[in-house]
Design a protein around this motif. Structure first.
Motif, mmCIF file in Angstrom:
data_model
loop_
_atom_site.group_PDB
_atom_site.id
_atom_site.type_symbol
_atom_site.label_atom_id
_atom_site.label_comp_id
_atom_site.label_asym_id
_atom_site.label_seq_id
_atom_site.Cartn_x
_atom_site.Cartn_y
_atom_site.Cartn_z
ATOM 1 N N ASP A 67 42.770 133.791 75.032
ATOM 2 C CA ASP A 67 41.550 133.002 74.826
ATOM 3 C C ASP A 67 41.137 132.252 76.084
ATOM 4 O OD1 ASP A 67 41.209 133.825 72.223
ATOM 5 O OD2 ASP A 67 42.195 132.088 71.330
ATOM 6 N N PRO A 205 39.415 124.161 73.641
ATOM 7 C CA PRO A 205 39.967 122.820 73.851
ATOM 8 C C PRO A 205 40.365 122.624 75.312
ATOM 9 C CG PRO A 205 40.965 123.894 71.942
ATOM 10 C CD PRO A 205 40.167 124.937 72.663
ATOM 11 N N SER A 210 46.884 122.003 72.932
ATOM 12 C CA SER A 210 45.953 121.644 71.859
ATOM 13 C C SER A 210 45.271 122.891 71.294
ATOM 14 C CB SER A 210 44.904 120.652 72.373
ATOM 15 O OG SER A 210 44.135 121.219 73.418
ATOM 16 N N GLY A 211 45.071 123.894 72.161
ATOM 17 C CA GLY A 211 44.508 125.151 71.681
ATOM 18 C C GLY A 211 45.462 125.880 70.754
ATOM 19 N N VAL A 213 47.809 124.468 68.944
ATOM 20 C CA VAL A 213 47.838 123.688 67.704
ATOM 21 C C VAL A 213 46.628 124.019 66.843
ATOM 22 C CG1 VAL A 213 47.693 121.353 66.760
ATOM 23 C CG2 VAL A 213 49.226 121.833 68.673
ATOM 24 N N GLU A 214 45.473 124.198 67.480
ATOM 25 C CA GLU A 214 44.266 124.560 66.734
ATOM 26 C C GLU A 214 44.454 125.895 66.014
ATOM 27 O OE1 GLU A 214 39.434 125.114 67.478
ATOM 28 O OE2 GLU A 214 40.822 125.084 69.183
ATOM 29 N N GLY A 215 45.082 126.854 66.692
ATOM 30 C CA GLY A 215 45.354 128.141 66.060
ATOM 31 C C GLY A 215 46.327 128.018 64.899
ATOM 32 N N ARG A 217 46.862 125.363 63.092
ATOM 33 C CA ARG A 217 46.180 124.644 62.004
ATOM 34 C C ARG A 217 45.245 125.581 61.235
ATOM 35 N NH1 ARG A 217 44.006 120.858 64.929
ATOM 36 N NH2 ARG A 217 45.817 119.462 64.764
ATOM 37 N N PHE A 218 44.548 126.441 61.954
ATOM 38 C CA PHE A 218 43.626 127.360 61.294
ATOM 39 C C PHE A 218 44.381 128.303 60.358
ATOM 40 C CE2 PHE A 218 41.232 131.295 60.901
ATOM 41 C CZ PHE A 218 39.951 130.831 60.610
ATOM 42 N N ARG A 221 45.640 126.441 57.243
ATOM 43 C CA ARG A 221 44.584 126.034 56.318
ATOM 44 C C ARG A 221 43.879 127.220 55.672
ATOM 45 N NH1 ARG A 221 41.729 121.069 59.763
ATOM 46 N NH2 ARG A 221 43.457 119.579 59.532
ATOM 47 N N LEU A 344 38.639 131.914 68.766
ATOM 48 C CA LEU A 344 39.970 131.550 68.281
ATOM 49 C C LEU A 344 40.819 132.779 67.977
ATOM 50 C CD1 LEU A 344 41.411 128.823 67.606
ATOM 51 C CD2 LEU A 344 40.668 129.137 65.242
ATOM 52 N N ARG A 347 44.382 133.265 69.636
ATOM 53 C CA ARG A 347 45.406 132.334 69.166
ATOM 54 C C ARG A 347 45.830 132.627 67.729
ATOM 55 N NH1 ARG A 347 42.067 127.290 70.643
ATOM 56 N NH2 ARG A 347 40.512 128.931 70.942
#
Length: 411
Positions: A67, A205, A210-211, A213-215, A217-218, A221, A344, A347
């Motif tokens: 990414d 990000p 942090s990127g 973590v974003e992956g 989290r996605f 969820r 995204l 990730r």
């Protein structure tokens, strides 16, 4: 879709074939080099674990790298590093002799090669939706052919690996592996495709962590992604020792390298047919049914193999395992490609892959010592019974019903 530019898709498929073939050769060659020294399943497990332990971290980093750095660039870097890691085996022998190839050295080289492979796999896979659109293919068809080619690579790779070991020896076989990675590099170097170049950093990000973590989290969820990740994690942890340690141990004890190649080829031939048939199969049945059938059949086949039947039956069961499991990767790809936003995608693929391999090293740690102490029969059973239980539990997982909900590719 009305595109007719098939060049990018064909280049991606060729790169998958060559890179996968290189990995397939390594799958046979590295355990053989270790087992040839002392026949220890524990040592083989150490090297197999070294080849799989980096995958948990490597896949997370690979997804972020794709990414942040761009898909084409990461694919080139990955194959170049993988080529260097396998070329190091014959180079070290030329410089210092065969005594240099102890378990520690082979484990380090196997680990280095494994660390770079996920980045290339992730990069090529994330380019697939755009390449399919250019070629005028549906996403199901593109994923079906992509995974069929990937399985074909593991027909060519282990088959060549077994034959090369028998004729050239394990060390010189690594030159063939290096050449395969070189051809993959050439194909990706010629690739021109929208979305494969330098990404838009404004949509990402500020930090790599942090990127990642974003992956994570996605995936967490999204119920269908979360459930698939857990099922794949358990399946991989139970299946990987069979292919990476138990089969090599069994055939090394019998001094039959070619037969090991045949078994791995049977797995891949079945996977090839299953993956190719997925596009047609998905029009007649639902994805959930395909997945449940695969997990239950895998457990049943592994249970029969645990009794170490004659080679023809092992080959047949291996082909059946590949056949029913061939459509699973296209299903996973479809879900990731249609649920994850474009920026995204790398990730999400990385997170899903890393979670799938998280249990692999643990399975290898258990399988190697157990095989030496309790024998191959008990070790196979220790892996196959939980696989059957997983299939039964999966029937009642509500999130898997989301597999049959059609959605467009996320933008």
């Amino acid at each position: 879709m009305t595109g007719t530019r098939r060049g990018p898709l064909l280049l991606i498929l060729f790169a998958v074939l060559m890179s996968g073939a290189g990995n397939g050769i390594s799958l046979v060659a590295f355990p053989w080099l270790v087992l040839q020294r002392n026949g220890s399943a524990v040592d083989a497990s150490v090297v197999a674990m070294a080849a799989n332990l980096p995958l948990l971290v490597a896949l997370l980093v690979a997804g972020a790298a794709v990414d942040y750095l761009g898909r084409r660039r990461v694919a080139l870097i990955s194959d170049a590093c993988s080529a260097l890691s396998v070329a190091a085996v014959p180079i070290l022998v030329l410089l210092f002799g065969t005594q240099v190839l102890n378990v520690a050295v082979l484990a380090v080289l196997a680990g280095l090669g494994a660390f770079f492979d996920p980045a290339g796999i992730t990069a090529r896979e994330t380019m697939l939706p755009e390449a399919a659109a250019d070629a005028g293919w549906t996403l199901d068809r593109a994923n079906s052919v992509y995974e069929a080619v990937f399985n074909l690579a593991y027909i060519v790779g282990p088959g060549i690996g077994g034959l090369m070991i028998a004729t050239l020896g394990g060390v010189n076989t690594m030159w063939v592996t290096t050449a395969a990675f070189g051809l993959s590099i050439a194909a990706v170097a010629a690739l021109r495709l929208e979305g494969a170049g330098t990404p838009d950093r404004a949509a990402l990000p500020d930090g790599v962590w942090s990127g990642i973590v974003e992956g994570l989290r996605f995936v967490w969820r999204t119920p269908v992604l979360r459930t698939l990740a857990v099922v794949d994690l358990v399946t991989t942890g139970l299946y990987m020792p069979m292919e990476s340690v138990l089969f090599p141990k069994y055939f090394t004890d019998r001094d039959e390298p070619a037969q090991l190649g045949w078994v791995l080829m049977a797995l891949s031939i079945g996977g090839l047919v299953g993956a190719l048939g997925y596009a047609a199969l998905s029009a007649r049945t639902n994805r959930r049914a395909i997945m449940l059938t695969a997990v239950l059949t895998l457990g049943a086949a592994m249970t029969v193999i645990a009794f170490l039947p004659p080679l023809p039956l092992i080959l047949l069961l291996s082909a059946v395992i590949g056949l029913v499991y061939g459509p699973i990767a296209p299903i996973y790809n479809y879900v990731m490609q249609t649920r994850a936003p474009q920026q995204l995608r790398g990730r999400v693929v990385g997170v899903m892959g890393s979670l799938a391999y998280a249990a692999g090293p643990l399975g290898l740690v258990i399988a190697g010592p157990l095989a030496d102490r309790a024998g191959l029969h008990m070790t196979f059973l220790a892996l196959s019974v939980p696989m059957l239980l997983l299939g039964g539990v999966s029937i009642f997982l509500p999130a898997l019903r989301e597999l049959d909900r059609s959605v467009e590719i996320a933008s």
